[in-house]
Design a protein around this motif. Sequence first.
Motif, PDB file in Angstrom:
ATOM      1  N   PHE A  86       0.795  -1.521   0.458  1.00  0.00           N
ATOM      2  CA  PHE A  86      -0.227   0.044  -0.081  1.00  0.00           C
ATOM      3  C   PHE A  86       0.766   0.918  -0.508  1.00  0.00           C
ATOM      4  O   PHE A  86       0.141   2.419  -0.186  1.00  0.00           O
ATOM      5  N   ASN A  87       1.732   1.153  -0.282  1.00  0.00           N
ATOM      6  CA  ASN A  87       3.327   2.716  -0.333  1.00  0.00           C
ATOM      7  C   ASN A  87       3.226   2.739  -0.650  1.00  0.00           C
ATOM      8  O   ASN A  87       4.396   3.115  -0.947  1.00  0.00           O
ATOM      9  N   LEU A  88       2.310   3.544  -1.846  1.00  0.00           N
ATOM     10  CA  LEU A  88       2.639   4.625  -2.628  1.00  0.00           C
ATOM     11  C   LEU A  88       2.667   6.091  -2.155  1.00  0.00           C
ATOM     12  O   LEU A  88       1.340   6.130  -1.302  1.00  0.00           O
ATOM     13  N   PRO A  89       3.234   7.244  -2.594  1.00  0.00           N
ATOM     14  CA  PRO A  89       2.344   9.071  -1.888  1.00  0.00           C
ATOM     15  C   PRO A  89       1.198   8.750  -2.611  1.00  0.00           C
ATOM     16  O   PRO A  89       0.388   8.116  -3.727  1.00  0.00           O
ATOM     17  N   LEU A  90       0.287   9.213  -1.580  1.00  0.00           N
ATOM     18  CA  LEU A  90      -0.866   9.794  -1.858  1.00  0.00           C
ATOM     19  C   LEU A  90      -1.218  10.827  -2.937  1.00  0.00           C
ATOM     20  O   LEU A  90      -2.806  10.823  -3.415  1.00  0.00           O
ATOM     21  N   VAL A  91      -0.053  11.467  -3.804  1.00  0.00           N
ATOM     22  CA  VAL A  91      -0.690  12.392  -4.963  1.00  0.00           C
ATOM     23  C   VAL A  91      -0.022  11.976  -6.156  1.00  0.00           C
ATOM     24  O   VAL A  91       1.449  11.381  -5.629  1.00  0.00           O
ATOM     25  N   HIS A 119      -3.983  -1.677  11.278  1.00  0.00           N
ATOM     26  CA  HIS A 119      -5.246  -1.493  10.120  1.00  0.00           C
ATOM     27  C   HIS A 119      -5.803  -1.267  10.032  1.00  0.00           C
ATOM     28  O   HIS A 119      -6.185  -1.278   8.265  1.00  0.00           O
ATOM     29  N   TRP A 120      -5.731   0.073  10.741  1.00  0.00           N
ATOM     30  CA  TRP A 120      -6.558   1.579  10.154  1.00  0.00           C
ATOM     31  C   TRP A 120      -5.826   1.902   8.894  1.00  0.00           C
ATOM     32  O   TRP A 120      -5.770   2.458   7.916  1.00  0.00           O
ATOM     33  N   GLN A 121      -4.133   1.942   9.199  1.00  0.00           N
ATOM     34  CA  GLN A 121      -3.185   2.100   8.474  1.00  0.00           C
ATOM     35  C   GLN A 121      -2.690   1.625   6.646  1.00  0.00           C
ATOM     36  O   GLN A 121      -3.334   2.748   6.235  1.00  0.00           O
ATOM     37  N   PHE A 122      -3.317   0.291   7.068  1.00  0.00           N
ATOM     38  CA  PHE A 122      -3.447  -0.572   5.773  1.00  0.00           C
ATOM     39  C   PHE A 122      -4.603  -0.087   5.045  1.00  0.00           C
ATOM     40  O   PHE A 122      -4.516  -0.230   3.797  1.00  0.00           O
ATOM     41  N   ARG A 123      -5.973  -0.170   5.722  1.00  0.00           N
ATOM     42  CA  ARG A 123      -6.519   0.386   5.421  1.00  0.00           C
ATOM     43  C   ARG A 123      -7.183   1.887   3.962  1.00  0.00           C
ATOM     44  O   ARG A 123      -7.594   1.460   3.051  1.00  0.00           O
ATOM     45  N   LEU A 124      -6.907   2.174   5.487  1.00  0.00           N
ATOM     46  CA  LEU A 124      -6.873   3.918   4.526  1.00  0.00           C
ATOM     47  C   LEU A 124      -5.979   3.812   3.248  1.00  0.00           C
ATOM     48  O   LEU A 124      -6.153   4.656   2.253  1.00  0.00           O
ATOM     49  N   SER A 129      -3.350   3.948  -2.642  1.00  0.00           N
ATOM     50  CA  SER A 129      -3.172   3.899  -3.602  1.00  0.00           C
ATOM     51  C   SER A 129      -3.531   3.037  -4.900  1.00  0.00           C
ATOM     52  O   SER A 129      -2.289   3.308  -5.805  1.00  0.00           O
ATOM     53  N   VAL A 130      -4.578   2.284  -4.507  1.00  0.00           N
ATOM     54  CA  VAL A 130      -4.985   1.403  -5.906  1.00  0.00           C
ATOM     55  C   VAL A 130      -5.529   2.550  -5.984  1.00  0.00           C
ATOM     56  O   VAL A 130      -5.544   2.207  -7.955  1.00  0.00           O
ATOM     57  N   GLN A 131      -6.430   3.837  -5.968  1.00  0.00           N
ATOM     58  CA  GLN A 131      -6.185   4.648  -7.135  1.00  0.00           C
ATOM     59  C   GLN A 131      -5.496   5.648  -7.559  1.00  0.00           C
ATOM     60  O   GLN A 131      -5.423   5.733  -9.143  1.00  0.00           O
ATOM     61  N   VAL A 132      -4.519   5.791  -7.105  1.00  0.00           N
ATOM     62  CA  VAL A 132      -3.144   7.179  -7.781  1.00  0.00           C
ATOM     63  C   VAL A 132      -1.951   5.495  -8.488  1.00  0.00           C
ATOM     64  O   VAL A 132      -1.679   6.077  -9.816  1.00  0.00           O
ATOM     65  N   ALA A 133      -2.429   4.599  -8.243  1.00  0.00           N
ATOM     66  CA  ALA A 133      -1.274   3.152  -9.143  1.00  0.00           C
ATOM     67  C   ALA A 133      -1.974   3.368 -10.429  1.00  0.00           C
ATOM     68  O   ALA A 133      -3.483   3.282 -11.242  1.00  0.00           O
ATOM     69  N   ASP A 134      -1.100   3.135 -11.559  1.00  0.00           N
ATOM     70  CA  ASP A 134      -1.661   2.703 -12.586  1.00  0.00           C
ATOM     71  C   ASP A 134      -1.963   1.600 -13.147  1.00  0.00           C
ATOM     72  O   ASP A 134      -2.032   0.824 -14.213  1.00  0.00           O
ATOM     73  N   ARG A 135      -0.513   1.143 -12.581  1.00  0.00           N
ATOM     74  CA  ARG A 135      -0.657  -0.790 -12.696  1.00  0.00           C
ATOM     75  C   ARG A 135      -0.587  -1.195 -11.121  1.00  0.00           C
ATOM     76  O   ARG A 135       0.176  -0.806 -10.185  1.00  0.00           O
TER      77      ARG A 135
END
Length: 367
Positions: A86-91, A119-124, A129-135
């Motif tokens: 999950f560790n992508l930048p938020l933008v 748990h909450w760190q992972f969830r949020l 991350s899945v929204q900003v990821a391209d693949r």
Amino acid sequence: MRRPVSIGPVAFDASLWDEPITGIGLYTHCLADALEARGVRLQRLGARVSGEDPRGRMGRTAYVLGRLPRALRETEARLYHALGNFNLPLVRTPGKPYVLTVHDLIPLSMPETVSRAYHWQFRLWLARSVQVADRILCVSACTRDDLLARHPEVSDKVTVTYNGVDHVDRHVPDATAEAYLRTLSLPSRFVLYAGSLDVRKNVGLVLDALERLKARGRQAALVLVGQSWFGSGSVESRVARMRSEGHDIRPLGYQSEQVFYELMRRATVFVFPSRYEGFGLPPLEAMRLGTPAIVSTTGATPEVCGEGAPAVRPDDAEGLAEAMDRLLQSDAERRRWAEAGRKQAARFTWARCADETLAAYEAALRR
């Protein structure tokens, strides 16, 4: 073999590069080696002390959220690959596509196995991350299905890219490891479990099986390799009690790769009745090394181990005891499962993983 590619340098998540090797750290190193063998130039960002932008004393989360975006703006790398679920930048970083590897969603599907804060760190963070990821690369179809059950909107950018297992071939014990193994005075036949001792790994089922075997006069020696983790206290207390009652259980803690893989080679049988895995690498490693493995019927383990290992339900102590006893007592059974295990494990190579990862890079660059 895929031809070498020239997609330009890749900014590569090295947040676990300098840490003791465990699951995601092993993936990081093995994938990096395989990509570089394909001609890809990696820029390792966020390692503790090494690479192009070491974070020093800064924590991993603070680095990704605070300093990594600037590093990505300044680097010549054409894309960034985050490796830790999950560790992508938020933008988004303009002109820098993001690729994300998701190994499992266990903190969400089994929240009792992690702290509430994690748990909450992972969830949020995963949701962003899945929204900003391209693949998005999932290490199994099981993990892909778990991800899409929660985030069906990202189905068009998710692919399954299996881990390799052939890294075990290059590990042989050195003189120090050999000397240490001699001090253990291991019995000629023993059961091995390798992994953390948390609730999800279901080590308690192995202990249940040992008690059943001892009650039948079939006492088996058990070697435990792995570190303590969230919720492992009850297992450690039970191990101490059973040892005081005469069970031959040897908790060795975390071990170097040379010792770890040699113990796998020497084990009579490897047991891994985990309640859930996003991939399940340890039993596949044992299979690659020719050691029969007993696995669970849940999670990604059946998908990965296939017909190469007998499987028991994660609540079936009697079934595990019987499977262990058959393999401990029968040379023919061990040879049969060793052959089946090697055949199944041969399907999983880091070269294949690198080729499929490169295809994801190319797709991300086309978006």
